[in-house]
Design a protein around this motif. Structure first.
Motif, mmCIF file in Angstrom:
data_model
loop_
_atom_site.group_PDB
_atom_site.id
_atom_site.type_symbol
_atom_site.label_atom_id
_atom_site.label_comp_id
_atom_site.label_asym_id
_atom_site.label_seq_id
_atom_site.Cartn_x
_atom_site.Cartn_y
_atom_site.Cartn_z
ATOM 1 N N GLY A 1 -7.975 2.448 -12.943
ATOM 2 C CA GLY A 1 -6.521 2.645 -13.061
ATOM 3 C C GLY A 1 -5.893 2.123 -11.548
ATOM 4 O O GLY A 1 -4.793 1.589 -11.413
ATOM 5 N N ALA A 2 -6.628 2.440 -10.303
ATOM 6 C CA ALA A 2 -6.442 2.010 -9.121
ATOM 7 C C ALA A 2 -6.421 0.755 -9.047
ATOM 8 O O ALA A 2 -5.495 0.141 -8.224
ATOM 9 C CB ALA A 2 -7.365 2.841 -8.087
ATOM 10 N N TRP A 3 -7.042 0.008 -9.371
ATOM 11 C CA TRP A 3 -7.307 -1.485 -9.390
ATOM 12 C C TRP A 3 -6.286 -2.437 -10.397
ATOM 13 O O TRP A 3 -5.593 -3.061 -9.830
ATOM 14 C CB TRP A 3 -8.619 -2.149 -9.848
ATOM 15 C CG TRP A 3 -9.640 -1.927 -8.839
ATOM 16 C CD1 TRP A 3 -10.574 -0.802 -8.427
ATOM 17 C CD2 TRP A 3 -10.256 -3.028 -8.119
ATOM 18 N NE1 TRP A 3 -11.426 -1.151 -7.465
ATOM 19 C CE2 TRP A 3 -11.224 -2.512 -7.301
ATOM 20 C CE3 TRP A 3 -9.640 -4.463 -7.941
ATOM 21 C CZ2 TRP A 3 -11.711 -3.199 -6.384
ATOM 22 C CZ3 TRP A 3 -10.523 -5.064 -7.136
ATOM 23 C CH2 TRP A 3 -11.466 -4.504 -5.965
ATOM 24 N N LEU A 4 -6.210 -1.834 -11.674
ATOM 25 C CA LEU A 4 -5.405 -2.476 -12.537
ATOM 26 C C LEU A 4 -4.120 -1.738 -12.988
ATOM 27 O O LEU A 4 -3.193 -2.430 -13.419
ATOM 28 C CB LEU A 4 -6.004 -2.725 -13.821
ATOM 29 C CG LEU A 4 -7.457 -3.362 -13.395
ATOM 30 C CD1 LEU A 4 -8.009 -3.344 -14.930
ATOM 31 C CD2 LEU A 4 -7.458 -4.742 -13.031
ATOM 32 N N ASN B 1 2.029 1.758 -8.911
ATOM 33 C CA ASN B 1 1.314 1.864 -10.254
ATOM 34 C C ASN B 1 -0.263 1.953 -10.023
ATOM 35 O O ASN B 1 -1.014 2.668 -11.051
ATOM 36 C CB ASN B 1 1.527 0.291 -10.832
ATOM 37 C CG ASN B 1 2.800 0.074 -11.188
ATOM 38 O OD1 ASN B 1 3.576 0.756 -11.498
ATOM 39 N ND2 ASN B 1 3.325 -1.220 -11.532
ATOM 40 N N SER B 2 -0.705 1.485 -8.790
ATOM 41 C CA SER B 2 -2.216 1.839 -8.437
ATOM 42 C C SER B 2 -2.670 3.313 -8.271
ATOM 43 O O SER B 2 -3.437 3.681 -8.850
ATOM 44 C CB SER B 2 -2.778 1.094 -7.183
ATOM 45 O OG SER B 2 -3.896 1.421 -6.809
ATOM 46 N N ILE B 3 -1.762 3.848 -7.712
ATOM 47 C CA ILE B 3 -1.913 5.182 -7.408
ATOM 48 C C ILE B 3 -1.667 5.967 -8.760
ATOM 49 O O ILE B 3 -2.626 6.910 -9.136
ATOM 50 C CB ILE B 3 -0.866 5.808 -6.297
ATOM 51 C CG1 ILE B 3 -1.168 5.250 -4.786
ATOM 52 C CG2 ILE B 3 -1.147 7.591 -6.195
ATOM 53 C CD1 ILE B 3 -0.341 5.638 -3.800
ATOM 54 N N PHE C 1 -3.676 -6.835 -8.109
ATOM 55 C CA PHE C 1 -3.248 -6.842 -9.391
ATOM 56 C C PHE C 1 -2.188 -6.140 -9.725
ATOM 57 O O PHE C 1 -1.439 -6.379 -10.979
ATOM 58 C CB PHE C 1 -4.385 -6.566 -10.413
ATOM 59 C CG PHE C 1 -5.587 -7.281 -10.181
ATOM 60 C CD1 PHE C 1 -5.857 -8.671 -10.405
ATOM 61 C CD2 PHE C 1 -6.922 -6.732 -9.625
ATOM 62 C CE1 PHE C 1 -6.922 -9.452 -9.875
ATOM 63 C CE2 PHE C 1 -8.113 -7.362 -9.591
ATOM 64 C CZ PHE C 1 -7.973 -8.719 -9.793
ATOM 65 N N THR C 2 -1.633 -5.152 -8.996
ATOM 66 C CA THR C 2 -0.564 -4.318 -9.543
ATOM 67 C C THR C 2 0.079 -3.828 -8.183
ATOM 68 O O THR C 2 -0.555 -4.089 -6.923
ATOM 69 C CB THR C 2 -0.837 -3.147 -10.230
ATOM 70 O OG1 THR C 2 0.336 -2.512 -10.797
ATOM 71 C CG2 THR C 2 -1.863 -2.303 -9.586
ATOM 72 N N SER C 3 1.193 -3.028 -8.173
ATOM 73 C CA SER C 3 1.879 -2.591 -7.130
ATOM 74 C C SER C 3 1.111 -1.426 -6.543
ATOM 75 O O SER C 3 0.120 -0.560 -7.340
ATOM 76 C CB SER C 3 3.440 -2.273 -7.491
ATOM 77 O OG SER C 3 3.478 -1.086 -8.344
ATOM 78 N N PHE D 1 -6.647 -2.885 -1.783
ATOM 79 C CA PHE D 1 -6.480 -4.385 -2.267
ATOM 80 C C PHE D 1 -5.127 -4.550 -2.831
ATOM 81 O O PHE D 1 -4.064 -5.469 -2.510
ATOM 82 C CB PHE D 1 -7.273 -4.831 -3.586
ATOM 83 C CG PHE D 1 -7.002 -6.009 -4.328
ATOM 84 C CD1 PHE D 1 -7.038 -7.155 -3.469
ATOM 85 C CD2 PHE D 1 -7.174 -6.025 -5.464
ATOM 86 C CE1 PHE D 1 -6.771 -8.706 -3.953
ATOM 87 C CE2 PHE D 1 -6.877 -7.192 -6.132
ATOM 88 C CZ PHE D 1 -6.708 -8.607 -5.463
ATOM 89 N N ASN D 2 -4.434 -3.540 -3.722
ATOM 90 C CA ASN D 2 -3.045 -3.404 -4.090
ATOM 91 C C ASN D 2 -2.113 -3.409 -2.871
ATOM 92 O O ASN D 2 -1.079 -3.671 -3.158
ATOM 93 C CB ASN D 2 -2.997 -2.745 -5.274
ATOM 94 C CG ASN D 2 -3.636 -3.151 -6.373
ATOM 95 O OD1 ASN D 2 -3.557 -4.199 -6.988
ATOM 96 N ND2 ASN D 2 -4.407 -2.095 -6.926
#
Length: 304
Positions: free
Chosen positions: A237-240, A197-199, A192-194, A185-186
């Protein structure tokens, strides 16, 4: 070709209406939520049984054990689709008009149409809250591809939370695909984030709780939480993104502590009985998805 073109035109019109008519969007999301809630009831009930059956079979194979009863059970097909929904008391096959979300429960008076045994109120409640949470997400995010992913995120967290509440386990069948979906998604939909940042969020989410787990185990010799909690925080953390992790951990720990202490003092719960942490993590992650900035601002306002 004319038929296909007509279908395509109808679909485009439908999405145009959803985009420009909020009430139609709310109605559609609510209706889909009720249907999804009915399916989640099946997942919540059957997925743990499927996991236990698979684990039992693996243990038998590893230990080279044979049991006629278990062997007979292993030959039966049991998944999310088979056997069809039925009354656990009289095995009455539930017909489609007896399986309409909420309405069928009310029409049947909360009882099986065949043997009149009571049906748990939890089934319509899950359907109701699935629709309600979907409507809240819709109200907050509005029309767009982000709404679709946020609904999947919300409903999957609800199923995982209920399973953890019942059995104190968080199925990999839910957490791991959801983690990868958050990264996708990211990456492709500017979520929701880059991607970076997701990884980092997935890595930091897992390692943060794993570190606490290992430290607690070294100090006390006990396991304070399960590995499913690590994976759940990793998917959040992966989503946000990693920036959301502190507020998620703070919220979940605060609410979990208040609920835990309340159950001990008010309900007389044994303090040695473990309490699932997954629902608190999932709830904190869901709130952060919708109101993370507001929650963070509120925290800074009361802290300084």
């Amino acid at each position: 070709m004319d038929f296909v073109a007509e279908i395509g035109s109808t679909v485009r019109l439908f999405f145009f209406i959803l985009e420009h008519e909020p009430m139609m969007l709310y109605f559609t999301v609510g209706l889909i939520g009720l249907v999804v809630g009915s399916f989640l009831n099946v997942v919540i009930h059957r997925l743990p049984i499927m996991m236990f059956n698979e684990l039992r079979q693996q243990c038998q194979e590893y230990l080279s054990l044979s049991d006629e009863k278990c062997a007979a059970e292993s030959g039966k097909v049991f998944n999310l689709n088979t056997p069809s929904s039925h009354c656990p008391h009289c095995q009455h096959k539930i017909r489609f008009w007896e399986n309409i979300p909420i309405i069928s429960y009310l029409f049947l008076g909360g009882r099986c149409s065949n043997c009149k045994a009571g049906i748990s109120i939890r089934y319509p409640l899950v359907e109701f809250f699935t629709a309600l949470l979907g409507l809240i997400v819709c109200w907050q995010l509005g029309y767009g591809i982000g709404l679709v992913f946020a609904l999947i995120f919300t409903w999957a967290l609800l199923a995982a939370s209920m399973i953890d509440f019942d059995h104190q386990l968080l199925p990999d069948q839910i957490t791991l695909p959801l983690l990868w979906l958050g990264i996708v998604f990211n990456l492709f939909f500017l979520g929701f984030t880059s991607l970076e940042n997701s990884i980092i969020g997935a890595i930091a989410g897992y390692l943060s709780l794993w570190s606490v787990f290992m430290l607690f185990k070294l100090v006390t010799g006990k396991e304070g939480m399960g590995y499913g909690d690590f994976k759940l925080l990793a998917l959040l953390g992966a989503w946000l993104g990693w920036q959301a992790l502190p507020i998620i951990i703070l919220l979940s720990s605060l609410v979990g502590s208040v609920v835990g202490i309340g159950l001990i003092l008010v309900a007389g719960r044994d303090k040695n009985v473990p309490m699932p942490f997954g629902p608190f993590l999932a709830g904190a992650g869901w709130l952060t998805m919708l109101w993370g900035a507001e929650i963070q601002q509120f925290y800074f306002n009361i802290s300084f």
